[in-house]
Design a protein around this motif. Structure first.
Motif, PDB file in Angstrom:
ATOM      1  N   THR A  15       0.828  -1.205   0.000  1.00  0.00           N
ATOM      2  CA  THR A  15       0.000   0.000   0.000  1.00  0.00           C
ATOM      3  C   THR A  15       0.859   1.250   0.000  1.00  0.00           C
ATOM      4  O   THR A  15       0.586   2.206  -0.734  1.00  0.00           O
ATOM      5  CB  THR A  15      -0.937  -0.005   1.228  1.00  0.00           C
ATOM      6  N   ALA A  16       1.901   1.274   0.820  1.00  0.00           N
ATOM      7  CA  ALA A  16       2.794   2.431   0.865  1.00  0.00           C
ATOM      8  C   ALA A  16       3.477   2.640  -0.483  1.00  0.00           C
ATOM      9  O   ALA A  16       3.571   3.768  -0.982  1.00  0.00           O
ATOM     10  CB  ALA A  16       3.834   2.250   1.962  1.00  0.00           C
ATOM     11  N   LEU A  17       3.938   1.562  -1.083  1.00  0.00           N
ATOM     12  CA  LEU A  17       4.572   1.665  -2.399  1.00  0.00           C
ATOM     13  C   LEU A  17       3.576   2.146  -3.452  1.00  0.00           C
ATOM     14  O   LEU A  17       3.901   2.997  -4.289  1.00  0.00           O
ATOM     15  CB  LEU A  17       5.154   0.309  -2.801  1.00  0.00           C
ATOM     16  N   GLY A  18       2.355   1.619  -3.398  1.00  0.00           N
ATOM     17  CA  GLY A  18       1.325   2.050  -4.346  1.00  0.00           C
ATOM     18  C   GLY A  18       1.010   3.526  -4.204  1.00  0.00           C
ATOM     19  O   GLY A  18       0.859   4.242  -5.199  1.00  0.00           O
ATOM     20  N   ALA A  76       3.357   9.501 -10.156  1.00  0.00           N
ATOM     21  CA  ALA A  76       2.692   9.612 -11.461  1.00  0.00           C
ATOM     22  C   ALA A  76       2.013  10.971 -11.603  1.00  0.00           C
ATOM     23  O   ALA A  76       2.028  11.574 -12.681  1.00  0.00           O
ATOM     24  CB  ALA A  76       1.678   8.488 -11.631  1.00  0.00           C
ATOM     25  N   GLY A  77       1.420  11.472 -10.513  1.00  0.00           N
ATOM     26  CA  GLY A  77       0.786  12.786 -10.560  1.00  0.00           C
ATOM     27  C   GLY A  77       1.792  13.898 -10.791  1.00  0.00           C
ATOM     28  O   GLY A  77       1.507  14.883 -11.482  1.00  0.00           O
ATOM     29  N   LEU A  78       2.982  13.751 -10.241  1.00  0.00           N
ATOM     30  CA  LEU A  78       4.013  14.775 -10.435  1.00  0.00           C
ATOM     31  C   LEU A  78       4.617  14.727 -11.837  1.00  0.00           C
ATOM     32  O   LEU A  78       5.147  15.730 -12.320  1.00  0.00           O
ATOM     33  CB  LEU A  78       5.121  14.601  -9.397  1.00  0.00           C
TER      34      LEU A  78
END
Length: 102
Positions: free
Chosen positions: A10-13, A20-22
């Motif tokens: 979860t942390a990696l995701g 990806a947003g950046l």
């Protein structure tokens, strides 16, 4: 051990989604369609969460004190009450109905 694997995944995701947003080019974010969607998406998600929490109990549709509280909040919003008054009205109606109906 499985819990820690799930936490790590979860942390990696979350990190990958933020990255990806950046990496999205600024030109894409400037498009009118993307701007409209970005403005409407939080409202739609909040409305869906409110509906699910108010009218669902597992897999069943329920109409109980929560629905009455939501209705009272909607009336207070139509009457242009301040936000804290809207929340207070919803809480009072919900608590009152739960006290009366048990």
């Amino acid at each position: 051990m499985n819990v820690w694997i799930a936490i790590g995944a979860t942390a990696l995701g979350c990190y990958v989604v933020k990255l990806a947003g950046l990496l999205v080019p600024a030109g894409v974010l400037e498009r009118p369609l993307v701007r409209r969607l970005a403005a409407l998406l939080p409202v739609a998600l909040l409305a869906a969460l409110t509906a699910q929490q108010t009218f669902a109990d597992g897999h069943a549709l329920v109409l109980d004190a929560r629905a009455a509280g939501l209705g009272a909040a909607a009336v207070a919003l139509v009457l242009r009450a301040p936000f804290l008054v809207v929340v207070g009205v919803a809480v009072a109606v919900t608590a009152g109905l739960r006290a009366v109906t048990g």
